[in-house]
Design an enzyme around this catalytic site. Sequence first.
Site, PDB file in Angstrom:
ATOM      1  CG  LEU A 154      -1.832   1.219   1.363  1.00 49.20           C
ATOM      2  CD1 LEU A 154      -2.773   1.351   0.159  1.00 49.20           C
ATOM      3  CD2 LEU A 154      -2.642   1.147   2.655  1.00 49.20           C
ATOM      4  CE1 TYR A 155       6.127   5.270   1.870  1.00 48.31           C
ATOM      5  CE2 TYR A 155       7.438   3.651   0.672  1.00 48.31           C
ATOM      6  CZ  TYR A 155       7.294   4.913   1.204  1.00 48.31           C
ATOM      7  OH  TYR A 155       8.307   5.827   1.063  1.00 48.31           O
TER       8      TYR A 155
END
Length: 337
Positions: free
Chosen positions: A151-152
């Site tokens: 997700l980062y």
Amino acid sequence: MKILVTGTAGFIGSHVAMRLLARGDEVVGIDNLSDYYDVGLKKARLARFGDDPRYTHVHADLADRAAIEAVFATHKPQRVVNLAAQAGVRYAAQNPHVYVDSNVTGFLHVLEGCRHHGVEHLVFASTSSVYGADTKMPFSEHQPTDHPLTLYAATKKANEAMAHSYAHLYGIPSTGLRFFTVYGPWGRPDMALFLFTRAILAGEPIKVFNHGKHKRSFTYVDDIVEGVIRTLDKVPGKDAAWSGDAPDPASSGVAPYRIYNIGNERPVELLRYIQVLEECLGRKALMEMLPLQAGDVPDTEADVSDLIAGVGYRPVVDVEEGVGNFVRWYREYYGAA
């Protein structure tokens, strides 16, 4: 020049702020001093330059729209360096919402500030993690980044797309910087070098993922800062070449937008990195060999040919020098033997 720098209590942001102040710029810094890791370390970073009369600190969260609008309206920065973000690849599994709040919503507020206040140039941090599942080495700005594994990385890919759209729609010159595994003094306690050093000095085992069988373009923080400063001074569409995700400048509808890798061209095997740390500490590491973690990639290698062509710079610090500098700082800061 008046420059807004977000994340000035952070690892890279504090170093960038100091460099800008040292060359005579006026810096407005934003940081929310989040408790993701030791707030005392963040305050100690700020203390290194917080008394400089050319530095103004604003305690604010990028996700606070009204606060960021007020910063732009009050201080009217000429250029912006956006380094604030929720960092850490694995923390997203525990708290995904904070990544979107900080890295996506917060970045939108920065873009809107640039749009409404005539900012000359926005430089923003991206990451080598956007290359995700791609195995073509070295990683080049010209290859696809359609498969982020965390997700980062997805939020940083979103930043690149958002900045490009604002560059196209509103003519905001923007440069994204894909950082490769940054390390050095005043670093983040959740990163490998910090964790390894602490464990080795305590006589505890270190976790070595993928059984140590991977390489990284470990990049010393001073090299990152030099790249940030040089790209900040080269405004796309004005005094810098074009390439990367932007169309050919001879075509119509070109956005003033650039993407650069900033990473060491000489990747180092993780076990060699650990060996250098052992030599600097004068102690052997106890290693717990583990499989590759979900979201991790086996190797990274930076292609910096665009950076060299665009701003005349390539990272130069090797791991022997960089790790040695970190160990000296760590021992002094923590009083470690």
